[in-house]
Design an enzyme around this catalytic site. Structure first.
Site, PDB file in Angstrom:
ATOM      1  CB  SER A   1      -0.934  -0.111   1.360  1.00 18.76           C
ATOM      2  OG  SER A   1      -1.615   1.082   1.353  1.00 18.76           O
TER       3      SER A   1
ATOM      4  CE  LYS B   1      -4.496  -0.082   0.327  1.00 20.39           C
ATOM      5  NZ  LYS B   1      -5.426  -0.777   1.333  1.00 20.39           N
TER       6      LYS B   1
ATOM      7  CE  LYS C   1      -3.928   3.855   2.042  1.00 22.36           C
ATOM      8  NZ  LYS C   1      -5.126   3.198   2.525  1.00 22.36           N
TER       9      LYS C   1
ATOM     10  CG  ASP D   1      -7.608   2.376   0.471  1.00 18.75           C
ATOM     11  OD1 ASP D   1      -8.780   2.697   0.389  1.00 18.75           O
ATOM     12  OD2 ASP D   1      -7.050   1.955   1.260  1.00 18.75           O
TER      13      ASP D   1
ATOM     14  CD  GLU E   1      -8.811  -0.759   0.278  1.00 18.19           C
ATOM     15  OE1 GLU E   1      -7.840  -1.052  -0.424  1.00 18.19           O
ATOM     16  OE2 GLU E   1      -8.726  -1.224   1.720  1.00 18.19           O
TER      17      GLU E   1
ATOM     18  CG  ASP F   1     -10.528  -0.974   4.652  1.00 19.51           C
ATOM     19  OD1 ASP F   1     -10.739  -1.293   5.617  1.00 19.51           O
ATOM     20  OD2 ASP F   1      -9.502  -0.370   4.487  1.00 19.51           O
TER      21      ASP F   1
ATOM     22  CE  LYS G   1      -7.245  -2.419   6.335  1.00 16.56           C
ATOM     23  NZ  LYS G   1      -7.469  -0.906   6.769  1.00 16.56           N
TER      24      LYS G   1
ATOM     25  N   GLY H   1      -4.294  -4.381   5.739  1.00 19.70           N
ATOM     26  CA  GLY H   1      -3.162  -4.393   6.788  1.00 19.70           C
ATOM     27  C   GLY H   1      -3.517  -3.107   7.604  1.00 19.70           C
TER      28      GLY H   1
HETATM   29  O1  OSB Z   1      -7.070   1.692   4.298  1.00 26.13           O
HETATM   30  O2  OSB Z   1      -6.155  -0.174   3.917  1.00 26.13           O
HETATM   31  C1  OSB Z   1      -6.314   0.864   4.487  1.00 26.13           C
HETATM   32  C2  OSB Z   1      -3.284   1.612   6.810  1.00 26.13           C
HETATM   33  C3  OSB Z   1      -3.917   2.183   8.041  1.00 26.13           C
HETATM   34  C4  OSB Z   1      -5.308   2.417   7.912  1.00 26.13           C
HETATM   35  C5  OSB Z   1      -6.005   1.921   6.801  1.00 26.13           C
HETATM   36  C6  OSB Z   1      -5.313   1.200   5.686  1.00 26.13           C
HETATM   37  C7  OSB Z   1      -3.887   1.260   5.630  1.00 26.13           C
HETATM   38  C8  OSB Z   1      -3.338   0.670   4.608  1.00 26.13           C
HETATM   39  C9  OSB Z   1      -1.935   0.069   4.877  1.00 26.13           C
HETATM   40  O3  OSB Z   1      -3.708   0.787   3.519  1.00 26.13           O
HETATM   41  C10 OSB Z   1      -1.971  -1.467   4.570  1.00 26.13           C
HETATM   42  C11 OSB Z   1      -0.681  -1.976   5.391  1.00 26.13           C
HETATM   43  O4  OSB Z   1      -0.783  -2.485   6.583  1.00 26.13           O
HETATM   44  O5  OSB Z   1       0.328  -2.351   4.511  1.00 26.13           O
HETATM   45 MG    MG Z   2      -8.342   0.737   2.744  1.00 29.64          MG
END
Ligand code: OSB
Ligand code: MG
Length: 377
Positions: A144, A170, A172, A197, A222, A247, A271, A299
């Protein structure tokens, strides 16, 4: 079909909670903010049968979820742990029921359940993966990537991860940092497995912008809308060719069932923390598998504890898409386990030792502990 076989009960003697501050290798920016230090709670459950470890994946601020570290710290000490002491001897499968009178606080519950589960499994010499129903010994990696200074910086960051062997990227996105960023990554790297995401940053009024992402042939988008926007997600899904993945909205098995019934999600990010633990996560996996809905393991910038458990979960048969399964080094220079997760040929190995299958590095743990409390009946 693998089924979860019950574990023998444990007798809870004490629980130690620690707040950790782990510096991140680089700031992590999402639509809801930037994090430079991961604040997280580690749970150490001591039982008559041995100890176990868990991780409460709340963040410092309640921006991703209504839960946050100091809230979890409070509810765990005042309500959750005392309820377990009251029950005293119980199986890991009983934890969710014992904690059910407390509304919400799923991350706090999930982290405590994991510590009990780890203790019970270690006592019986059973690996978590086998217990959850894993069908693979390694899982594909995914990373991510946070929002960067500009699309060029994003391309540089993505190149670094591809060089390390990550099989799925992925990125953001947020309003104003969506189409150009996605285009830059597509142009630079061609047909790599790519998804975006939004972390709830859009509304239905942004549907035209989100439809522009359709031309990038993404694996999924996402959580474009807010946590409680199940109906709006269904409406948006009908406007997009990109599959909508949820999510934040998937807070429980019931929420997952509603989302599938409404057509709000074509894909589900599971998650364990967000849904109250690994056992509820398996139930959501089973629901989606039976409905033919692909799932992947999300994650929360986990330490080596949660990272080991996520690899075990992601090894279940219904996890048909690569998850946010990355090496410890993606976030941390020094983890709190003795053998941090690494990427090998684009994959992360599912631990095979008893319980989580990882050992705690007590020196590293002490170095990042900023608050500690020991609770007894
Ligand atoms: O939206 O998936 C998410 C991290 C913190 C809070 C929300 C998200 C995330 C990530 C990181 O995208 C995922 C990871 O741990 O690699
Ligand atoms: Mg997410």
């Amino acid at each position: 079909m693998p089924v979860v076989q019950p574990v023998a009960p444990v007798t809870l003697e004490s629980i130690e909670l620690r707040v950790l501050h782990l510096p991140l290798v680089s700031p992590f920016t999402t639509s809801f903010g930037t994090e430079s230090v991961r604040e997280v709670i580690v749970v150490n459950a001591r039982t008559g049968e041995g100890e176990g470890w868990g991780e409460i994946v709340t963040q410092y601020e309640p921006y991703y979820s209504s839960e946050y570290t100091q809230g979890a710290w409070d509810v765990a000490q005042r309500f959750l742990v005392p309820a377990l002491f009251q029950a005293r001897t119980f199986a890991p499968e009983d934890v969710a029921g014992i904690l059910a009178p407390v509304v919400g606080h799923r991350m706090a519950k999930g982290g405590i359940e994991l510590a009990i589960l780890d203790a019970a499994l270690r006592a019986q010499g059973r690996p978590l993966g086998e217990y959850l129903g894993a069908v693979r010994d390694r899982v594909p990696s995914g990373v991510s990537v946070g929002i960067q200074r500009d699309p060029a910086a994003l391309v540089d960051a993505v190149r670094g991860y591809l060089d390390e062997g990550y099989v799925r990227i992925k990125i953001k996105i947020k309003p104003g940092r969506d189409v150009a960023d996605t285009a830059a990554v597509r142009d630079a790297f061609g047909a790599i497995p790519l998804q975006v995401d939004a972390n709830s940053a859009y509304t239905l009024a942004d549907a035209d912008t989100l439809a522009e992402l359709d031309r990038f042939d993404l694996l999924l988008i996402e959580q474009p809308l807010q946590e409680d926007d199940l109906v709006d997600h269904a409406t948006l899904a009908r406007r997009l060719s990109t599959p909508v993945c949820l999510d934040e909205s998937i807070t429980s098995l019931k929420a997952a069932r509603d989302a599938l019934a409404l057509g709000s999600a074509a894909v589900v990010n599971i998650k364990a923390g967000r849904v109250g633990g690994y056992l509820e996560a398996v139930r959501i996996h089973d629901l989606c598998r039976d409905a033919g809905v692909p799932v992947w393991c999300g994650g929360m910038l986990e330490t080596g504890i949660g990272r080991a458990a996520n690899a075990a979960l992601a090894a279940l048969e219904g996890f048909t898409l690569p998850g946010d399964i990355s090496a410890s080094s993606r976030f941390y220079t020094r983890d709190i386990v003795t053998e941090p997760a690494v990427i090998e040929e684009g994959h992360v190995r599912v631990p095979t030792g008893a319980g989580l299958g990882v050992e705690i590095d007590r020196v590293a743990l002490d170095d990042v502990t900023v608050e500690r409390v020991e609770l007894r009946p």
